[in-house]
Design a protein around this motif. Structure first.
Motif, mmCIF file in Angstrom:
data_model
loop_
_atom_site.group_PDB
_atom_site.id
_atom_site.type_symbol
_atom_site.label_atom_id
_atom_site.label_comp_id
_atom_site.label_asym_id
_atom_site.label_seq_id
_atom_site.Cartn_x
_atom_site.Cartn_y
_atom_site.Cartn_z
ATOM 1 N N CYS A 148 29.329 -19.695 10.698
ATOM 2 C CA CYS A 148 29.923 -20.197 9.627
ATOM 3 C C CYS A 148 29.069 -20.968 9.835
ATOM 4 O O CYS A 148 28.920 -21.674 10.578
ATOM 5 C CB CYS A 148 31.177 -20.568 9.162
ATOM 6 S SG CYS A 148 32.289 -21.826 10.151
ATOM 7 N N LEU B 81 20.405 -21.356 5.143
ATOM 8 C CA LEU B 81 20.911 -20.394 5.359
ATOM 9 C C LEU B 81 20.912 -19.322 4.166
ATOM 10 O O LEU B 81 20.056 -18.008 3.355
ATOM 11 C CB LEU B 81 22.699 -20.117 5.767
ATOM 12 C CG LEU B 81 22.957 -20.234 6.488
ATOM 13 C CD1 LEU B 81 24.486 -20.565 6.712
ATOM 14 C CD2 LEU B 81 22.275 -19.020 7.598
ATOM 15 N N LYS C 70 19.038 -16.013 2.964
ATOM 16 C CA LYS C 70 19.919 -15.048 1.994
ATOM 17 C C LYS C 70 19.310 -14.410 1.078
ATOM 18 O O LYS C 70 18.750 -12.610 0.592
ATOM 19 C CB LYS C 70 21.135 -15.545 2.109
ATOM 20 C CG LYS C 70 22.424 -14.203 0.926
ATOM 21 C CD LYS C 70 23.802 -15.127 1.045
ATOM 22 C CE LYS C 70 24.355 -14.468 -0.132
ATOM 23 N NZ LYS C 70 24.576 -15.072 -0.996
ATOM 24 N N VAL D 68 19.282 -12.466 6.148
ATOM 25 C CA VAL D 68 20.644 -13.073 6.349
ATOM 26 C C VAL D 68 22.356 -12.212 4.784
ATOM 27 O O VAL D 68 21.760 -11.874 4.170
ATOM 28 C CB VAL D 68 21.508 -14.107 6.671
ATOM 29 C CG1 VAL D 68 20.813 -14.339 8.058
ATOM 30 C CG2 VAL D 68 20.580 -14.329 5.961
ATOM 31 N N GLN D 69 23.785 -12.104 5.105
ATOM 32 C CA GLN D 69 24.921 -11.574 4.594
ATOM 33 C C GLN D 69 25.299 -12.477 4.698
ATOM 34 O O GLN D 69 25.824 -13.036 6.200
ATOM 35 C CB GLN D 69 24.520 -10.027 4.788
ATOM 36 C CG GLN D 69 25.340 -9.705 6.198
ATOM 37 C CD GLN D 69 25.211 -8.169 6.455
ATOM 38 O OE1 GLN D 69 24.733 -7.613 5.435
ATOM 39 N NE2 GLN D 69 26.246 -8.322 7.759
ATOM 40 N N GLU D 70 26.055 -12.579 4.136
ATOM 41 C CA GLU D 70 27.795 -13.098 4.114
ATOM 42 C C GLU D 70 28.816 -12.622 3.885
ATOM 43 O O GLU D 70 28.809 -11.392 3.479
ATOM 44 C CB GLU D 70 27.633 -14.150 3.186
ATOM 45 C CG GLU D 70 27.883 -13.919 1.769
ATOM 46 C CD GLU D 70 27.288 -15.608 0.871
ATOM 47 O OE1 GLU D 70 26.665 -16.449 1.367
ATOM 48 O OE2 GLU D 70 28.224 -15.396 -0.213
ATOM 49 N N TYR E 97 27.949 -16.296 8.327
ATOM 50 C CA TYR E 97 26.814 -15.616 7.930
ATOM 51 C C TYR E 97 26.746 -14.350 9.673
ATOM 52 O O TYR E 97 27.010 -15.432 10.830
ATOM 53 C CB TYR E 97 25.739 -16.744 7.889
ATOM 54 C CG TYR E 97 25.930 -17.076 6.418
ATOM 55 C CD1 TYR E 97 25.393 -16.708 5.591
ATOM 56 C CD2 TYR E 97 27.357 -18.655 6.323
ATOM 57 C CE1 TYR E 97 25.374 -17.691 4.008
ATOM 58 C CE2 TYR E 97 26.718 -18.719 5.515
ATOM 59 C CZ TYR E 97 26.100 -18.433 4.063
ATOM 60 O OH TYR E 97 27.219 -19.300 2.829
#
Length: 114
Positions: A36, A55, A59, A64-66, A75
């Motif tokens: 996080c 981030l 993204k 990256v994904q959350e 993340y």
């Protein structure tokens, strides 16, 4: 498995993002650990807005994904991205960053936001 080449402009954008040491380190960490924002604040000793900006850039390119867990957003690297195999080749050349996570655990800050 057949690997497909990515477009030159997409590769250039990814490499530009990876040219920043903080983002490069973040991706190396995220390849093995979901984190996080507060954990990255601790690791990099940077402000929350600065970490969030890094981030967001990662993204926006789909690297990256959350995942929301309660009030926290974690993340991780997006291994389903079409660019993951390209990114993985870069990340495989970098030194392991697990010590940063181990240090958070040792200091009790790994779970402070969970």
């Amino acid at each position: 498995m057949v690997e497909t080449a990515i477009e030159m402009d997409k590769a250039a954008l990814i490499l530009k993002l990876l040219g920043d040491q903080t983002r490069l380190t973040m991706l190396k960490i995220l390849d093995r650990h979901a984190c996080c924002v507060c954990e990255f604040v601790e690791i990099f000793q940077m402000s929350q807005p600065a970490i969030s900006q890094h981030l967001r850039k990662l993204k926006d390119l789909g690297l990256v994904q959350e995942e929301r867990k309660g009030q926290w957003i974690f993340y991780s690297i997006n291994k389903y991205s079409g660019e993951y195999s390209f990114l993985q080749q870069v990340l495989d050349q970098l030194p392991n960053q697990d010590l940063k996570i181990i240090e958070l655990e040792k200091n009790g800050t790994r779970i402070s936001c969970c």
